[in-house]
Scaffold this motif. Structure first.
Motif, short mmCIF file in Angstrom:
data_model
loop_
_atom_site.label_atom_id
_atom_site.label_comp_id
_atom_site.label_asym_id
_atom_site.label_seq_id
_atom_site.Cartn_x
_atom_site.Cartn_y
_atom_site.Cartn_z
N GLY A 156 -18.53 -24.96 35.64
CA GLY A 156 -18.28 -23.80 36.50
C GLY A 156 -19.60 -23.14 36.84
N PRO A 157 -19.60 -22.12 37.68
CA PRO A 157 -20.84 -21.39 37.98
C PRO A 157 -21.44 -20.83 36.68
CG PRO A 157 -19.07 -20.71 39.44
CD PRO A 157 -18.43 -21.54 38.37
N ARG A 158 -22.70 -21.06 36.46
CA ARG A 158 -23.34 -20.63 35.22
C ARG A 158 -23.16 -19.12 35.03
NH1 ARG A 158 -24.43 -22.48 30.35
NH2 ARG A 158 -26.39 -21.73 29.48
N MET A 183 -20.69 -24.07 31.04
CA MET A 183 -21.92 -24.51 30.37
C MET A 183 -22.76 -25.32 31.34
SD MET A 183 -21.09 -25.63 26.46
CE MET A 183 -22.82 -25.98 26.14
N LEU A 184 -22.08 -26.08 32.18
CA LEU A 184 -22.73 -26.87 33.21
C LEU A 184 -22.17 -26.46 34.57
CD1 LEU A 184 -22.54 -30.38 31.53
CD2 LEU A 184 -24.62 -29.03 31.84
N GLY A 185 -23.00 -26.53 35.58
CA GLY A 185 -22.54 -26.19 36.92
C GLY A 185 -23.20 -27.07 37.95
N HIS A 188 -26.48 -25.59 38.33
CA HIS A 188 -27.30 -25.54 37.12
C HIS A 188 -27.94 -26.88 36.79
CE1 HIS A 188 -28.74 -23.59 33.55
NE2 HIS A 188 -28.22 -24.53 32.77
N ILE A 189 -27.27 -27.99 37.16
CA ILE A 189 -27.87 -29.31 36.87
C ILE A 189 -29.05 -29.60 37.79
CG2 ILE A 189 -25.78 -30.31 35.88
CD1 ILE A 189 -25.20 -31.60 38.56
N MET A 190 -29.33 -28.69 38.71
CA MET A 190 -30.52 -28.80 39.56
C MET A 190 -31.74 -28.17 38.89
SD MET A 190 -29.48 -30.39 42.21
CE MET A 190 -27.89 -30.84 42.94
N LYS A 191 -31.57 -27.69 37.66
CA LYS A 191 -32.66 -27.00 36.96
C LYS A 191 -33.89 -27.90 36.89
CE LYS A 191 -33.45 -24.06 32.94
NZ LYS A 191 -32.86 -23.49 31.71
N GLY A 192 -35.03 -27.33 37.25
CA GLY A 192 -36.27 -28.09 37.26
C GLY A 192 -36.59 -28.70 38.61
N PHE A 196 -33.19 -25.63 42.81
CA PHE A 196 -32.53 -24.81 41.80
C PHE A 196 -32.54 -23.35 42.24
CE2 PHE A 196 -32.80 -22.54 37.57
CZ PHE A 196 -31.45 -22.69 37.28
N GLY A 197 -31.38 -22.72 42.23
CA GLY A 197 -31.28 -21.34 42.67
C GLY A 197 -30.63 -21.21 44.03
N ASN A 198 -30.42 -22.36 44.71
CA ASN A 198 -29.72 -22.33 45.99
C ASN A 198 -28.23 -22.12 45.72
OD1 ASN A 198 -28.48 -22.87 48.46
ND2 ASN A 198 -29.90 -24.51 48.98
#
Length: 238
Positions: A156-158, A183-185, A188-192, A196-198
């Motif tokens: 879901g959305p972090r 826990m995962l979104g 969120h899996i775009m982290k790094g 990420f943040g879009n």
């Protein structure tokens, strides 16, 4: 009092393109109805992983104790919580402590303010065990308890700390007041990665939640989980 790190909140306001494409989502005023299949999946996964990670938690606890003996400045509770928001509701989000207690604001900690623990963004504040825990995202393990309680979902959305949730709303984003945090979104899996943040990923996910069949949406959750596992195994936590 600790100051908020500049990189702590990368989420951006929704673009006009997002508002137009997902106009129906922006017209929703109440939290979305929870899906039975998703809830059952969450409970089973959370219970199994709490059981399976118990030996790891015990091993980490032993490591925390040993480090506290060798380096008294690293002593302290292994778990902590701060107030976060999921589906528009405030809850205590549990994590494993990765920083020395001297870097934690005690007054803010009592109130559950995220800012009290924000020194974790400074690697110099971390304990030896904390560096290991953070690298492989092990500090998130206690959130399986949050999922079992019904505070969160596996996907879901972090969920954001209260301060960041309010900022998200002020920017015009509404996804985190509609759906239970995960826990995962998809975002969120775009982290790094540069993207990420879009916020578009959160809207894509809710669009699937609203308009896809239960099985198709479940398969999307599985895809997100598999990609999340790949991120964890790379050991890129920071």
């Amino acid at each position: 009092m600790s100051k908020e790190p500049t990189g702590a909140f990368p989420y951006k306001p929704p673009t006009d393109e997002i508002k137009n494409k997902y106009q129906d989502i922006f017209e929703i005023e109440e939290p979305l109805e929870e899906k039975f299949l998703k809830n059952v999946f969450d409970k089973i996964v959370a219970l199994l992983l709490l059981i399976l990670t118990l030996p790891l938690i015990i091993t980490l606890k032993i490591g925390f104790i040993i480090e506290g003996i060798v380096d008294p400045s690293s002593k302290g509770a292994m778990f902590f919580s701060y107030n976060a928001v999921s589906r528009g509701k405030i809850f205590k989000k549990y994590k494993i402590r990765i920083i020395k207690e001297e870097f934690i604001d005690p007054e803010g900690s009592k109130k559950g303010d995220w800012i009290a623990f924000s020194a974790e963004w400074n690697e110099q504040s971390r304990t030896f065990m904390g560096r290991i825990v953070k690298k492989f995202y092990l500090d998130e393990i206690p959130q399986f308890y949050n999922i079992l309680r019904g505070d969160m979902s596996v996907v879901g959305p972090r969920p954001l700390a209260v301060i960041h949730y309010q900022r998200d709303l002020d920017q015009g984003n509404i996804t985190r007041k509609l759906l239970k945090g995960g826990m995962l979104g998809l975002g969120h899996i775009m982290k790094g990665k540069p993207d990420f943040g879009n916020p578009i990923y959160e809207y894509q996910y809710i669009d699937s939640y609203l308009h896809s069949s239960a099985i198709k949406h479940f398969l999307l959750d599985i895809k997100i989980i598999m990609r999340g596992i790949a991120v964890i195994l790379k050991g890129g936590g920071y």
